[in-house]
Write an enzyme that holds these catalytic residues in place. Structure first.
Site, PDB file in Angstrom:
ATOM      1  N   CYS A 127       0.869  -1.182   0.000  1.00 17.98           N
ATOM      2  CA  CYS A 127       0.000   0.000   0.000  1.00 17.98           C
ATOM      3  C   CYS A 127       0.906   1.234   0.000  1.00 17.98           C
ATOM      4  O   CYS A 127       2.068   1.139  -0.410  1.00 17.98           O
ATOM      5  CB  CYS A 127      -0.962  -0.006   1.184  1.00 17.98           C
ATOM      6  SG  CYS A 127      -0.183   0.120   2.816  1.00 17.98           S
ATOM      7  N   ARG A 185      -3.388  -0.836   5.612  1.00 24.18           N
ATOM      8  CA  ARG A 185      -3.965  -1.910   4.796  1.00 24.18           C
ATOM      9  C   ARG A 185      -3.040  -3.109   4.608  1.00 24.18           C
ATOM     10  O   ARG A 185      -3.427  -4.259   4.880  1.00 24.18           O
ATOM     11  CB  ARG A 185      -4.349  -1.355   3.415  1.00 24.18           C
ATOM     12  CG  ARG A 185      -5.526  -0.426   3.420  1.00 24.18           C
ATOM     13  CD  ARG A 185      -5.685   0.265   2.060  1.00 24.18           C
ATOM     14  NE  ARG A 185      -4.683   1.308   1.861  1.00 24.18           N
ATOM     15  CZ  ARG A 185      -4.606   2.080   0.787  1.00 24.18           C
ATOM     16  NH1 ARG A 185      -5.455   1.890  -0.210  1.00 24.18           N
ATOM     17  NH2 ARG A 185      -3.691   3.019   0.694  1.00 24.18           N
ATOM     18  N   ASP A 238      -8.287   3.161   1.468  1.00 21.71           N
ATOM     19  CA  ASP A 238      -7.376   3.586   2.535  1.00 21.71           C
ATOM     20  C   ASP A 238      -8.181   4.030   3.754  1.00 21.71           C
ATOM     21  O   ASP A 238      -8.970   4.974   3.679  1.00 21.71           O
ATOM     22  CB  ASP A 238      -6.514   4.745   2.028  1.00 21.71           C
ATOM     23  CG  ASP A 238      -5.391   5.098   2.990  1.00 21.71           C
ATOM     24  OD1 ASP A 238      -5.307   4.479   4.073  1.00 21.71           O
ATOM     25  OD2 ASP A 238      -4.592   5.990   2.655  1.00 21.71           O
TER      26      ASP A 238
END
Length: 216
Positions: free
Chosen positions: A12, A18, A127
């Site tokens: 990410c 994440r 996100d």
């Protein structure tokens, strides 16, 4: 002959929210499927030195029986790319940025091993940074829902393997209750009439012989 180790790297932006949750989830899945030849890591495209696991990510993992001990954010490097079996990005933007970089610097080297949740599963992982704890739970569930397809898309398992390893109901739970065929038997106790007397028998009455030889 020992099977070659396959390194899967989830990617990410900052490697704090994440991708660490995906790392913890995927490690747990590999253990459940007994795939000891697969190692799981995570990294970020723009990591701030000294960053670690986001507190909300840590809480979300703990609520689901998972954890990442002594986790530190890792910058994705060319060495990590070279040694990885597959890179799984959280979004298409991450994947395209990586492919563009690899094409510009290395003529497309390693591009075939760069994937995203969208290409493997059909949706992206948003996100959660700056959102509340509940939103982290939503992101966790989206990652969890897509893990089977990630395994299949990366050819780590077959569809049959994924299905057979899932918990099954017991034989007794799966067995349907058979319906009884035929007319129900009469209860002898219920053959009496409401007055308590036996019902009359059908058919012609038997003849009784008179002592004098006459039929009555």
């Amino acid at each position: 002959m020992k099977e070659e180790t396959k390194k899967i790297v989830f990617v990410c932006t900052g490697n704090t929210c994440r991708s660490p949750m995906a790392e913890a989830l995927f490690r747990s899945e590999m253990k459940r499927l007994r795939l000891s030849s697969v190692e799981v890591f995570s990294a970020g495209l723009s990591v701030v030195k000294g960053d670690g696991l986001n507190p909300y990510s840590a809480i979300t993992l703990a609520q689901n029986g998972l954890s990442l001990e002594n986790f530190h954010s890792t910058q994705l490097t060319d060495e990590i790319l070279d040694n990885a079996y597959a890179i799984v990005c959280m979004t298409e933007r991450h994947r395209l940025a990586l492919i563009e970089r690899q094409t510009r610097l290395f003529g497309g080297k390693n591009c075939d091993k760069i994937h995203s949740f969208y290409t493997l599963v059909g949706y992206e992982i948003p996100d959660p940074f700056g959102r509340d704890l509940d939103y982290y739970g939503v992101v966790f569930e989206k990652i969890c829902t897509g893990l089977d397809k990630v395994c299949l898309g990366l050819k780590l398992v077959t569809e049959r393997k994924v299905e057979t390893e899932k918990p099954k109901k017991s034989v007794e739970e799966e067995k349907p209750i058979a319906k009884k065929r035929g007319r129900p038997r009469k209860n002898p106790e219920n053959t009496k009439s409401a007055t308590g007397t036996q019902p009359k028998k059908r058919g012609r009455p038997k003849k009784i012989n008179d002592p004098n030889g006459e039929n009555i």
